[in-house]
Design a protein around this motif. Structure first.
Motif, short mmCIF file in Angstrom:
data_model
loop_
_atom_site.label_atom_id
_atom_site.label_comp_id
_atom_site.label_asym_id
_atom_site.label_seq_id
_atom_site.Cartn_x
_atom_site.Cartn_y
_atom_site.Cartn_z
N UNK A 193 0.81 -1.21 0.00
CA UNK A 193 0.00 0.00 0.00
C UNK A 193 0.85 1.26 0.00
N UNK A 194 2.14 1.13 0.27
CA UNK A 194 3.03 2.29 0.31
C UNK A 194 3.45 2.67 -1.10
N UNK A 195 3.05 3.85 -1.54
CA UNK A 195 3.41 4.30 -2.88
C UNK A 195 4.83 4.80 -2.94
N UNK A 196 5.33 5.31 -1.83
CA UNK A 196 6.69 5.84 -1.78
C UNK A 196 7.53 5.05 -0.79
N UNK A 197 8.81 5.11 -0.96
CA UNK A 197 9.72 4.46 -0.04
C UNK A 197 10.10 5.40 1.09
N UNK A 198 10.51 4.82 2.20
CA UNK A 198 11.03 5.59 3.31
C UNK A 198 12.27 4.86 3.81
N UNK A 199 13.32 5.60 4.07
CA UNK A 199 14.59 4.95 4.42
C UNK A 199 14.52 4.18 5.74
N UNK A 200 13.52 4.45 6.57
CA UNK A 200 13.42 3.76 7.86
C UNK A 200 12.29 2.75 7.92
N UNK A 201 11.76 2.37 6.75
CA UNK A 201 10.75 1.31 6.66
C UNK A 201 11.26 0.27 5.68
N UNK A 202 11.20 -0.98 6.07
CA UNK A 202 11.72 -2.05 5.23
C UNK A 202 11.02 -2.03 3.87
N UNK A 244 -1.32 3.40 7.99
CA UNK A 244 -0.91 2.08 8.48
C UNK A 244 -0.62 2.16 9.97
N UNK A 245 -1.30 1.35 10.76
CA UNK A 245 -0.99 1.18 12.18
C UNK A 245 -0.17 -0.10 12.30
N UNK A 246 1.01 -0.01 12.86
CA UNK A 246 1.90 -1.18 12.91
C UNK A 246 1.38 -2.23 13.88
N UNK A 306 8.42 -6.26 9.90
CA UNK A 306 7.45 -7.23 10.41
C UNK A 306 6.06 -6.62 10.58
N UNK A 307 5.31 -6.63 9.49
CA UNK A 307 3.99 -6.00 9.45
C UNK A 307 2.86 -7.03 9.52
N UNK A 308 3.12 -8.19 10.11
CA UNK A 308 2.11 -9.24 10.17
C UNK A 308 0.88 -8.88 10.99
N UNK A 309 1.02 -7.96 11.95
CA UNK A 309 -0.13 -7.55 12.75
C UNK A 309 -0.62 -6.15 12.39
N UNK A 310 -0.07 -5.59 11.33
CA UNK A 310 -0.41 -4.21 10.96
C UNK A 310 -1.83 -4.12 10.42
N UNK A 311 -2.34 -2.89 10.40
CA UNK A 311 -3.68 -2.64 9.90
C UNK A 311 -3.65 -1.44 8.97
N UNK A 341 -4.52 4.48 16.50
CA UNK A 341 -3.11 4.50 16.10
C UNK A 341 -2.21 5.07 17.19
N UNK A 342 -2.81 5.75 18.18
CA UNK A 342 -2.01 6.28 19.29
C UNK A 342 -1.32 5.15 20.08
N UNK A 343 -1.77 3.91 19.91
CA UNK A 343 -1.11 2.78 20.57
C UNK A 343 0.33 2.63 20.07
N UNK A 344 0.58 2.95 18.79
CA UNK A 344 1.95 2.91 18.27
C UNK A 344 2.84 3.92 18.97
N UNK A 345 2.27 5.07 19.34
CA UNK A 345 3.04 6.11 20.03
C UNK A 345 3.47 5.61 21.40
N UNK A 346 2.56 4.92 22.10
CA UNK A 346 2.88 4.35 23.41
C UNK A 346 4.01 3.33 23.29
N UNK A 347 3.91 2.43 22.32
CA UNK A 347 4.94 1.41 22.13
C UNK A 347 6.29 2.05 21.85
#
Length: 435
Positions: free
Chosen positions: A144-153, A247-249, A272-277, A334-340
């Protein structure tokens, strides 16, 4: 550092699995509503591959395991002298060695035959609905990612293998019967009747990461404030990118943050995006996600951030030490990602670790001590919302006041009191520049 006594026993308390340790040694509760073990994907390295949407014959490879049906990937470290191609089609990758194994997949270091580039190849066996769901979640998130980001696989390609045939996966390919069957299996939560149960695999070709995960990198080196600041900026940049792309990881933890050192300086890669949404297009009629009242952030550049924070997620999943209080209840955004991310950064800065009783590995992670136990911060805050977190934890910590305040905000009990990903990226830049 926390250690476990070997004489540990298991019991069930309020429907949660709890580890108790005798002899006064602190125990660790590993209670998670939905926790699936997945192999540590050692992923990273860009590669140009030919576009192949047609089904083509695959070279059969003779392995030591009878149940492996492989593939268009030549396993060069297993009995090379016995490889006898069944067809003239040459595999595009040679698998060099196994670098990770989980309950439903294996990860290999591989080399692209045409370019010689090293890649990671993750093989996921789609033999059960839960495995298919995890595999498709990772596929949908990365494609779903149209662009790349250097910190995302970076996902280079995904290949579906069945009956000795391979087909490159493309999102929403309605012409592929195998793809549609996988989607149907995931949606119905059961095997599709009438289809032979031959082995079916998804192969993910991704960048290869030679630096290991964040646990290995941080704990094998002396503390370095400059590296810490760089990693904090990279992590917040990655999460902001994901949230801006809806995307929520949902499973951010040091195991899922990999290190590339090809540029000379360490570069983090969220993996590892197996649980992502993927939250794009969600609406209130969806059974799992529905709009959250009062969600959203401020700023002229936050349209996507506002959208993703408007949706409640209800599948309680992740790894317990990094789960936000609301995730334990199965009602979160998605704020759960911020907590993690707050848990990860806090542990990284102060090198707070524990020994995982299952893997026996030393892992980065903050926790609350309760008698002879250690309890995940999110669970402890859920039980006692008025609890004050002592940040920093160590008396001799050199943590700045700005970072201390930012971590307290990231770990707020109420998700609405946490910064969103865009705000966090801006504040982290300010905090690290001032340090």
């Amino acid at each position: 550092m926390l250690t476990f006594n070997k004489e540990e026993v298991m019991d069930i308390c309020d429907g949660k699995k709890r580890r108790q340790v005798s002899g006064g040694v602190r125990g660790c509760r590993r209670s998670v509503a939905v926790k699936m073990k997945r192999e540590a994907g050692k992923v990273l390295r860009s590669l140009t591959v030919e576009d192949n949407n047609r089904t083509e014959p695959m070279e059969e490879v003779e392995e030591e395991d009878d149940d492996d049906d492989d593939d268009c990937f030549s396993i060069s470290f297993l009995r090379n002298d016995r490889l006898e191609p069944a067809v003239a089609v040459s595999p595009r990758y040679s698998l060099l060695r196994e670098v990770g194994r989980g309950s439903y997949g294996v990860v290999y270091e591989a080399v692209a035959r045409k370019t010689g580039a090293r890649v990671a190849v993750k093989r996921l066996q789609c033999d059960a609905p839960e495995n298919v769901e995890l595999a498709l979640a990772e596929f949908w998130a990365l494609t779903s990612l149209e662009n790349r980001h250097q910190n995302v696989v970076q996902l280079e390609e995904c290949v579906l293998q069945k009956k000795g045939l391979a087909q490159k996966m493309s999102h929403g390919n309605k012409r592929s019967k195998q793809y549609l069957r996988l989607v149907e299996t995931s949606l119905k939560g059961e095997r599709i009747l009438g289809h032979p149960e031959e082995p079916c695999y998804l192969w993910f070709v991704m960048e290869f990461c030679e630096g290991g995960d964040l646990n290995q990198y941080i704990l094998s080196r002396r503390p370095d404030p400059q590296t810490n600041r760089s990693f904090m900026r990279q992590l917040t940049s990655a999460v902001a990118f994901l949230h801006k792309n809806n995307i929520v990881h949902r499973d951010l933890k040091p195991d899922n943050i990999l290190i590339s050192q090809k540029s000379g300086s360490p570069v983090l890669k969220v993996a590892d995006f197996g649980l992502s949404k993927v939250c794009a297009g969600l609406n209130s009629k969806n059974s799992e996600e529905r709009p959250a009242a009062g969600a959203g952030g401020r700023g002229s550049n936050q349209n996507n951030i506002i959208n993703i924070n408007k949706f409640w997620l209800s599948s309680a999943c992740g790894s317990d030490f990094y789960m936000a209080p609301e995730v334990w209840e199965g009602h979160y955004t998605a704020k759960a990602d911020i907590f993690a991310l707050g848990i990860i950064i806090w542990a990284m800065i102060e090198r707070i670790t524990f020994i995982d009783a299952e893997s026996k590995r030393e892992l980065l992670g903050t926790y609350i001590r309760q008698g002879t136990e250690i309890v995940p911060v999110g669970e402890a805050l859920l039980e006692n919302p008025k609890m004050v977190l002592h940040i920093p934890q160590k008396a001799r910590s050199s943590m700045s006041e700005g970072l201390k305040k930012l971590l307290q905000d990231m770990l707020a009990v109420n998700p609405q009191d946490r910064p969103d990903a865009f705000q966090l990226e801006v504040r982290m830049g300010q905090v690290t520049c001032a340090a």
